[in-house]
Scaffold this motif. Structure first.
Motif, short mmCIF file in Angstrom:
data_model
loop_
_atom_site.label_atom_id
_atom_site.label_comp_id
_atom_site.label_asym_id
_atom_site.label_seq_id
_atom_site.Cartn_x
_atom_site.Cartn_y
_atom_site.Cartn_z
N SER A 1 0.82 -1.20 0.00
CA SER A 1 0.00 0.00 0.00
C SER A 1 0.86 1.25 0.00
O SER A 1 0.61 2.21 -0.74
CB SER A 1 -0.92 0.01 1.22
N ALA A 2 1.90 1.25 0.83
CA ALA A 2 2.79 2.42 0.91
C ALA A 2 3.49 2.67 -0.42
O ALA A 2 3.65 3.82 -0.84
CB ALA A 2 3.82 2.22 2.02
N THR A 3 3.91 1.60 -1.09
CA THR A 3 4.56 1.75 -2.39
C THR A 3 3.62 2.36 -3.41
O THR A 3 3.98 3.26 -4.18
CB THR A 3 5.06 0.38 -2.90
N LEU A 4 2.36 1.89 -3.44
CA LEU A 4 1.38 2.43 -4.39
C LEU A 4 1.10 3.90 -4.11
O LEU A 4 0.93 4.70 -5.02
CB LEU A 4 0.10 1.60 -4.32
N VAL A 5 1.03 4.26 -2.82
CA VAL A 5 0.78 5.66 -2.45
C VAL A 5 1.93 6.55 -2.92
O VAL A 5 1.72 7.63 -3.49
CB VAL A 5 0.58 5.80 -0.93
N ARG A 6 3.16 6.10 -2.71
CA ARG A 6 4.32 6.89 -3.14
C ARG A 6 4.33 7.06 -4.66
O ARG A 6 4.66 8.13 -5.18
CB ARG A 6 5.62 6.23 -2.66
N ARG A 7 3.99 6.01 -5.38
CA ARG A 7 3.94 6.10 -6.84
C ARG A 7 2.86 7.09 -7.27
O ARG A 7 3.07 7.89 -8.20
CB ARG A 7 3.68 4.72 -7.44
N ALA A 8 1.72 7.05 -6.62
CA ALA A 8 0.63 7.97 -6.96
C ALA A 8 1.06 9.42 -6.71
O ALA A 8 0.79 10.31 -7.53
CB ALA A 8 -0.62 7.63 -6.15
N GLU A 9 1.72 9.65 -5.58
CA GLU A 9 2.19 11.01 -5.26
C GLU A 9 3.17 11.51 -6.32
O GLU A 9 3.07 12.65 -6.80
CB GLU A 9 2.87 11.02 -3.90
N SER A 10 4.10 10.66 -6.71
CA SER A 10 5.14 11.08 -7.65
C SER A 10 4.58 11.37 -9.04
O SER A 10 5.19 12.10 -9.82
CB SER A 10 6.23 10.00 -7.75
#
Length: 344
Positions: free
Chosen positions: A117-126
Motif C-alpha cells: 500500500s505504501a509503495t502504491l501511495v508513493r507512486r501515486a504522489e510522484s
C-alpha cells in the motif's frame, strides 16, 4: 486496430458486463435499487433566466467543470487499456476520475500488506495524483453467487506486478478467482487506525468510500478524512443494504459541511444527479454507465455517456429554475420521508 476500438471493446467487455450486472447473494437490493425511482424532483416557475447552467465543482484541491466524476468499477474494465480510454474521456469532459489499484493499467499509465500500500501511495504522489480514495466497505468480500457460478476470473493486476505473487489457479472445489484474490489481499481487521496510518505516510487528501451512516460519517471527519463517498459498492457487498440515495441526506447532515460528500450508485440519468445535488451531495460518481459506453464505442462511448449526463442535468436544472449548481437546494426534491411527514 486500436486496442480501444469499438469492435475490440465489444469482444472483450462481456465478462466485465456480466460482473457489473451482479450483486450480493440473491441480488435483491441490486435489482430493487435499479427499479427505484427514489426522490422526486420538484419544479419551480420563477422568472429566472434559464440560460447556460454553471456546473463548476471544487474539492480536494481539484476543480471540475461538472458535478459528475468517473469511478470505473475495478476488475471490470477488461478492455486493453480501458482505464486509459476512460481517463481520456473524463479529461475531455473536464472532470476527474478515480483509478483503482485493481486496474489492468499501471498508475503510470492513466491492504493486508502495508508495504505494498505504501509503495502504491508513493507512486501515486510522484505521478501527480490529487487524492487517495480508501474503500472501507470491503474488509471481506461479499458473497457474489453469480460470480461463483460463473467461476469469475479476475484480470492481471498490473499495479501489483513485482509487489505481490498471487495464485493463478482456481479453487478445485469451485468458486471464483476474485474470491481467492480478495482472501489474499483484503484485511478483515481494517479499522479507523488504518486511516490514521495512511495519513501518516502521505500529504494527499484522503477520501473514505463506503460511508452510509451518520455515525461513520462523523467518525470519518474526526480522523481527518478530506471527504466521504456514500457508496454501497454497487450493491455487490451486502444484499438489502440501503440505496445510496436513501443514505445520502443522513451523511450530509452528519458532516455538517465539514468535508465534501460525494455519492455513487444507481446514477443513470441527469435527473439522478440533480436529486443527489438537491440532497446535499457535492458531486456524484458514475461507474456502470461509463463502462457500458466503453463497451459500445470505446473512448468515444465513455465520453458520450458523461456528456449525455451533463446535458440531462442542465435540462433538469433549467426546468427547475436553477442557473447554477449552487441554486439546487433541498426544496427541489421530495423524498418518501417528506411524503409521509406531510400526512401526519
Amino acid at each position: 486496430m486500436s486496442p480501444t476500438s469499438k469492435h475490440e471493446c465489444r469482444i472483450r467487455i462481456w465478462p466485465a458486463l456480466a460482473l457489473s450486472s451482479t450483486g450480493a447473494s440473491d441480488i435483491t437490493h441490486h435489482t430493487e435499487e435499479a427499479r427505484s425511482q427514489g426522490p422526486r424532483a420538484r419544479t419551480t416557475h420563477s422568472h429566472r433566466s434559464r440560460q447556460a447552467a454553471a456546473f463548476n465543482s471544487y474539492f480536494c484541491h481539484t476543480s471540475s467543470s461538472t458535478s459528475i466524476a468517473v469511478l470505473p468499477p475495478d476488475l471490470l474494465l477488461q478492455v486493453p487499456r480501458g482505464e486509459v480510454a476512460t481517463a481520456r474521456a473524463a479529461a475531455a469532459c473536464k472532470t476527474i476520475m478515480v483509478l483503482s489499484f485493481g486496474s489492468n493499467c499501471k498508475i503510470e499509465e492513466v491492504y493486508k500488506r502495508r508495504d505494498v500500500s505504501a509503495t502504491l501511495v508513493r507512486r501515486a504522489e510522484s505521478l501527480g495524483f490529487k487524492a487517495i480514495v480508501l474503500t472501507v466497505d470491503t474488509p471481506v468480500l461479499g458473497r457474489r453467487e453469480a460470480d461463483i457460478r460463473n467461476k469469475m476470473v479476475a484480470p492481471p493486476f498490473a499495479n501489483l506486478e513485482g509487489l505481490m505473487s498471487l495464485d493463478d489457479d482456481l479453487d478445485s472445489e469451485g468458486g471464483s478467482k476474485l474470491e481467492r484474490f480478495a482472501h489474499e489481499t483484503l484485511d478483515p481487521s481494517l479499522s479507523w487506525k488504518d486511516v490514521e496510518w495512511l495519513k501518516s505516510i502521505t500529504s494527499l487528501p484522503i477520501l473514505l468510500k463506503g460511508i452510509v451512516t451518520a455515525e461513520d460519517a462523523r467518525k470519518a471527519v474526526e480522523v481527518g478524512a478530506a471527504g466521504v463517498i456514500v457508496s454501497n459498492h454497487g450493491a455487490r457487498q451486502l444484499d438489502y443494504a440501503p440505496a445510496t440515495i436513501s443514505a445520502l441526506e443522513e451523511v450530509v447532515k452528519a458532516v455538517a459541511g465539514a468535508v465534501p460528500v460525494l455519492v455513487d450508485g444507481g446514477v443513470r440519468r441527469g435527473t439522478d444527479v440533480f436529486k443527489a445535488l438537491a440532497l446535499g451531495a457535492t458531486a456524484v460518481m458514475v461507474g456502470r454507465p461509463v463502462l457500458f459506453g466503453l463497451a459500445a464505442r470505446g473512448e468515444a462511448g465513455a465520453r458520450h455517456v458523461i456528456e449525455m449526463l451533463n446535458r440531462e442535468l442542465e435540462l433538469a436544472m433549467a426546468l427547475c429554475g436553477c442557473r447554477s449548481v449552487a441554486e439546487v437546494t433541498r426544496r427541489h426534491v421530495l423524498t418518501e420521508g417528506d411524503r409521509i411527514r406531510a400526512l401526519l
